[in-house]
Motif scaffolding. Structure first.
Motif, PDB file in Angstrom:
ATOM      1  N   SER A 109      11.480   2.338  -1.100  1.00  0.00           N
ATOM      2  CA  SER A 109      11.936   1.543  -2.236  1.00  0.00           C
ATOM      3  C   SER A 109      12.950   0.546  -1.703  1.00  0.00           C
ATOM      4  O   SER A 109      13.906   0.926  -1.046  1.00  0.00           O
ATOM      5  N   SER A 141       7.599   7.293   1.239  1.00  0.00           N
ATOM      6  CA  SER A 141       7.740   6.218   0.255  1.00  0.00           C
ATOM      7  C   SER A 141       8.956   5.376   0.609  1.00  0.00           C
ATOM      8  O   SER A 141       9.946   5.877   1.149  1.00  0.00           O
ATOM      9  N   GLN A 168      12.249  -4.374  -7.991  1.00  0.00           N
ATOM     10  CA  GLN A 168      12.309  -3.636  -6.721  1.00  0.00           C
ATOM     11  C   GLN A 168      10.892  -3.494  -6.156  1.00  0.00           C
ATOM     12  O   GLN A 168       9.926  -3.434  -6.892  1.00  0.00           O
ATOM     13  N   GLU A 169      10.790  -3.444  -4.837  1.00  0.00           N
ATOM     14  CA  GLU A 169       9.510  -3.232  -4.166  1.00  0.00           C
ATOM     15  C   GLU A 169       9.340  -1.754  -3.867  1.00  0.00           C
ATOM     16  O   GLU A 169      10.303  -1.058  -3.556  1.00  0.00           O
ATOM     17  N   TYR A 170       8.109  -1.274  -3.938  1.00  0.00           N
ATOM     18  CA  TYR A 170       7.823   0.126  -3.658  1.00  0.00           C
ATOM     19  C   TYR A 170       6.538   0.210  -2.841  1.00  0.00           C
ATOM     20  O   TYR A 170       5.566  -0.477  -3.147  1.00  0.00           O
TER      21      TYR A 170
END
Length: 83
Positions: A29, A27, A39-41
């Motif tokens: 972040s 993952s 925020q992008e994930y």
């Protein structure tokens, strides 16, 4: 494993772990410190540790080219060297 990268006020956190069914998860972040911008994930599901390890090493190379620096590794390393 968790690795933190930072460049000025921008950050990236990579997590590598195995889920309950045996898949490997990477993952990512990404965001800016002290920002109201969302925020992008992103999450990648891989079937083997070697695939997941290759992805993390590739991300490490990309971040170094972009000028990011590692801010610390907060869990056990699984054979990675980021120094």
């Amino acid at each position: 494993m968790i690795v933190h990268w930072r460049k000025n006020q921008e950050y990236l956190v990579i997590r590598l772990y195995q889920d309950l069914v045996g898949d490997w998860i990477v993952s990512q972040s990404r965001g800016r410190l002290q920002s109201t911008i969302k925020q992008e994930y992103m999450r990648s599901i891989l079937t083997s540790y070697s695939e997941a390890r290759s992805l993390v090493l590739s991300l490490n190379k990309q971040q170094r080219k972009l000028g990011y620096k590692t801010m610390g590794i907060t869990e056990k390393q699984l054979g990675f060297q980021f120094d």
